[in-house]
Design an enzyme around this catalytic site. Structure first.
Site, PDB file in Angstrom:
ATOM      1  N   THR A   1     -35.755 -20.543  28.296  1.00  0.00           N
ATOM      2  CA  THR A   1     -36.067 -21.912  27.871  1.00  0.00           C
ATOM      3  C   THR A   1     -35.991 -22.894  29.042  1.00  0.00           C
ATOM      4  O   THR A   1     -36.466 -24.018  28.926  1.00  0.00           O
ATOM      5  CB  THR A   1     -35.064 -22.381  26.792  1.00  0.00           C
ATOM      6  OG1 THR A   1     -33.753 -22.348  27.354  1.00  0.00           O
ATOM      7  CG2 THR A   1     -35.105 -21.486  25.566  1.00  0.00           C
TER       8      THR A   1
ATOM      9  N   ALA B   1     -33.672  -7.665  28.676  1.00  0.00           N
ATOM     10  CA  ALA B   1     -34.370  -7.379  27.416  1.00  0.00           C
ATOM     11  C   ALA B   1     -33.941  -8.369  26.335  1.00  0.00           C
ATOM     12  O   ALA B   1     -32.768  -8.719  26.221  1.00  0.00           O
ATOM     13  CB  ALA B   1     -34.058  -5.955  26.986  1.00  0.00           C
TER      14      ALA B   1
ATOM     15  N   HIS C   1     -47.088 -27.093  19.752  1.00  0.00           N
ATOM     16  CA  HIS C   1     -47.727 -28.092  18.909  1.00  0.00           C
ATOM     17  C   HIS C   1     -46.842 -29.331  18.980  1.00  0.00           C
ATOM     18  O   HIS C   1     -45.610 -29.208  19.065  1.00  0.00           O
ATOM     19  CB  HIS C   1     -47.828 -27.596  17.467  1.00  0.00           C
ATOM     20  CG  HIS C   1     -48.733 -26.417  17.350  1.00  0.00           C
ATOM     21  ND1 HIS C   1     -50.100 -26.538  17.388  1.00  0.00           N
ATOM     22  CD2 HIS C   1     -48.477 -25.097  17.261  1.00  0.00           C
ATOM     23  CE1 HIS C   1     -50.640 -25.342  17.308  1.00  0.00           C
ATOM     24  NE2 HIS C   1     -49.687 -24.448  17.238  1.00  0.00           N
TER      25      HIS C   1
HETATM   26  C1  LIG Z   1     -30.732  -7.312  32.584  1.00  0.00           C
HETATM   27  C2  LIG Z   1     -30.340  -5.890  32.931  1.00  0.00           C
HETATM   28  C3  LIG Z   1     -31.268  -5.355  34.023  1.00  0.00           C
HETATM   29  C4  LIG Z   1     -28.902  -6.103  33.431  1.00  0.00           C
HETATM   30  O1  LIG Z   1     -28.405  -4.996  34.047  1.00  0.00           O
HETATM   31  P1  LIG Z   1     -26.953  -5.059  34.760  1.00  0.00           P
HETATM   32  O2  LIG Z   1     -26.921  -6.003  35.907  1.00  0.00           O
HETATM   33  O3  LIG Z   1     -26.635  -3.654  35.043  1.00  0.00           O
HETATM   34  O4  LIG Z   1     -26.055  -5.735  33.643  1.00  0.00           O
HETATM   35  P2  LIG Z   1     -24.635  -5.266  33.117  1.00  0.00           P
HETATM   36  O5  LIG Z   1     -24.789  -4.020  32.348  1.00  0.00           O
HETATM   37  O6  LIG Z   1     -23.674  -5.283  34.285  1.00  0.00           O
HETATM   38  O7  LIG Z   1     -24.260  -6.435  32.105  1.00  0.00           O
HETATM   39  C5  LIG Z   1     -23.683  -7.653  32.510  1.00  0.00           C
HETATM   40  C6  LIG Z   1     -23.425  -8.490  31.267  1.00  0.00           C
HETATM   41  O8  LIG Z   1     -24.668  -8.932  30.726  1.00  0.00           O
HETATM   42  C7  LIG Z   1     -24.819  -8.467  29.384  1.00  0.00           C
HETATM   43  N1  LIG Z   1     -26.245  -8.086  29.238  1.00  0.00           N
HETATM   44  C8  LIG Z   1     -26.916  -7.173  29.967  1.00  0.00           C
HETATM   45  N2  LIG Z   1     -28.201  -7.145  29.575  1.00  0.00           N
HETATM   46  C9  LIG Z   1     -28.317  -8.027  28.558  1.00  0.00           C
HETATM   47  C10 LIG Z   1     -29.387  -8.431  27.750  1.00  0.00           C
HETATM   48  N3  LIG Z   1     -30.611  -7.908  27.909  1.00  0.00           N
HETATM   49  N4  LIG Z   1     -29.172  -9.377  26.820  1.00  0.00           N
HETATM   50  C11 LIG Z   1     -27.930  -9.921  26.646  1.00  0.00           C
HETATM   51  N5  LIG Z   1     -26.853  -9.583  27.413  1.00  0.00           N
HETATM   52  C12 LIG Z   1     -27.060  -8.635  28.348  1.00  0.00           C
HETATM   53  C13 LIG Z   1     -23.883  -7.280  29.273  1.00  0.00           C
HETATM   54  O9  LIG Z   1     -23.486  -7.091  27.931  1.00  0.00           O
HETATM   55  C14 LIG Z   1     -22.742  -7.727  30.139  1.00  0.00           C
HETATM   56  O10 LIG Z   1     -21.974  -8.663  29.433  1.00  0.00           O
HETATM   57  P3  LIG Z   1     -20.349  -8.690  29.585  1.00  0.00           P
HETATM   58  O11 LIG Z   1     -20.098  -9.008  31.045  1.00  0.00           O
HETATM   59  O12 LIG Z   1     -19.922  -9.783  28.667  1.00  0.00           O
HETATM   60  O13 LIG Z   1     -19.895  -7.336  29.204  1.00  0.00           O
HETATM   61  C15 LIG Z   1     -30.411  -4.916  31.731  1.00  0.00           C
HETATM   62  O14 LIG Z   1     -29.298  -5.094  30.857  1.00  0.00           O
HETATM   63  C16 LIG Z   1     -31.694  -5.123  30.913  1.00  0.00           C
HETATM   64  O15 LIG Z   1     -31.795  -5.935  29.977  1.00  0.00           O
HETATM   65  N6  LIG Z   1     -32.739  -4.358  31.328  1.00  0.00           N
HETATM   66  C17 LIG Z   1     -34.061  -4.437  30.773  1.00  0.00           C
HETATM   67  C18 LIG Z   1     -34.481  -3.061  30.238  1.00  0.00           C
HETATM   68  C19 LIG Z   1     -35.927  -3.061  29.880  1.00  0.00           C
HETATM   69  O16 LIG Z   1     -36.424  -3.931  29.207  1.00  0.00           O
HETATM   70  N7  LIG Z   1     -36.620  -2.056  30.370  1.00  0.00           N
HETATM   71  C20 LIG Z   1     -38.048  -1.979  30.204  1.00  0.00           C
HETATM   72  C21 LIG Z   1     -38.642  -1.105  31.280  1.00  0.00           C
HETATM   73  S1  LIG Z   1     -39.973  -1.928  32.135  1.00  0.00           S
END
Ligand SMILES: CC(C)(COP(=O)(O)OP(=O)(O)OC[C@H]1O[C@@H](n2cnc3c(N)ncnc32)[C@H](O)[C@@H]1OP(=O)(O)O)[C@@H](O)C(=O)NCCC(=O)NCCS
Length: 197
Positions: free
Chosen positions: A165, A160, A113
């Site tokens: 943005t 997740a 909006h």
């Molecule tokens: C984004 C994602 C794939 C990253 O996986 P990854 O590469 O293995 O990431 P890591 O575990 O190595 O994390 C790296 C950093 O990002 C941060 N991080 C990871 N996911 C995050 C999220 N969703 N939000 C905020 N920070 C996140 C971790 O805390 C870590 O921070 P640090 O370095 O300060 O410790 C995973 O965390 C995620 O969000 N998956 C989505 C799960 C989902 O929604 N599934 C639905 C099924 S369809």
């Protein structure tokens, strides 16, 4: 009298068109899928959309005078898979590529909006529309929000709970609110590599 007859014929044709649209594109979607102005939704096929989801298009916005005419155009590529409770609100262009995976409770919108505080309600401001593009093979994690004007590159993962943005380049992992790139895919090593903080 003629007016009523026209209305009845129009309704009959509208419902037939809608039924054909649902049978063609939404066979694999939950029956709870809500469509608004489905004429502006252009899926390429193989749509899977879980329960309580909505694809909503607006061709006019009536809270302003004169009503604002809009040109919604929601394009969804093939092999689209959305888990459940997806909401897409579209007033201009939203383009979603092929093979996109969307987890639960995702929200995608391409308008605000108007931000003027001078009206009694923000509802009285014109809509400010900007295109959203989600590339091929993107994965949006649970509870992701994609805001107006954002382009997400091919094969990118949005973690997740993230709020997108700004644009996110291809082959990246972005997380947080606002979403920031934390990893990039290296094609040579075939590994995800951390971005220096
Ligand atoms: C984004 C994602 C794939 C990253 O996986 P990854 O590469 O293995 O990431 P890591 O575990 O190595 O994390 C790296 C950093 O990002 C941060 N991080 C990871 N996911 C995050 C999220 N969703 N939000 C905020 N920070 C996140 C971790 O805390 C870590 O921070 P640090 O370095 O300060 O410790 C995973 O965390 C995620 O969000 N998956 C989505 C799960 C989902 O929604 N599934 C639905 C099924 S369809």
């Amino acid at each position: 009298m003629l007016g009523w007859a026209k209305k009845i014929i129009y309704r009959f044709l509208f419902h037939r068109k809608r039924k054909r649209f649902i049978e063609t594109y939404c066979r694999n979607c939950a029956s709870t899928l809500q469509l608004r102005e489905f004429e502006y939704i252009h899926p390429s096929g193989d749509l899977f959309i879980g329960e309580n989801s909505q694809l909503l298009c607006w061709s006019a916005y009536n809270s302003v005078q004169p009503p604002q005419q809009l040109s919604p155009n929601l394009r969804i590529g093939k092999n689209f898979h959305a888990t459940r409770n997806l909401t897409i609100q579209c007033a201009g262009n939203i383009t979603i590529g092929d093979d996109v995976l969307v987890a639960s409770d995702v929200f995608i919108i391409n308008y605000n909006h108007g931000l003027s505080p001078l009206t009694a309600s923000y509802l009285e401001n014109k809509l400010d529309v900007s295109e959203v593009v989600i590339g091929n093979g993107v994965w949006l994690g649970n509870n992701v929000v994609v805001l107006p004007g954002v382009h997400i590159g091919d094969k990118t993962i949005i973690g997740a709970g993230s709020v997108v943005t700004r644009d996110v380049p291809p082959y990246s992992i972005a997380v947080g609110n606002p979403a920031k790139v934390i990893k990039k895919y290296n094609n040579k090593t075939q590994q995800w590599e951390n971005i220096d903080k």
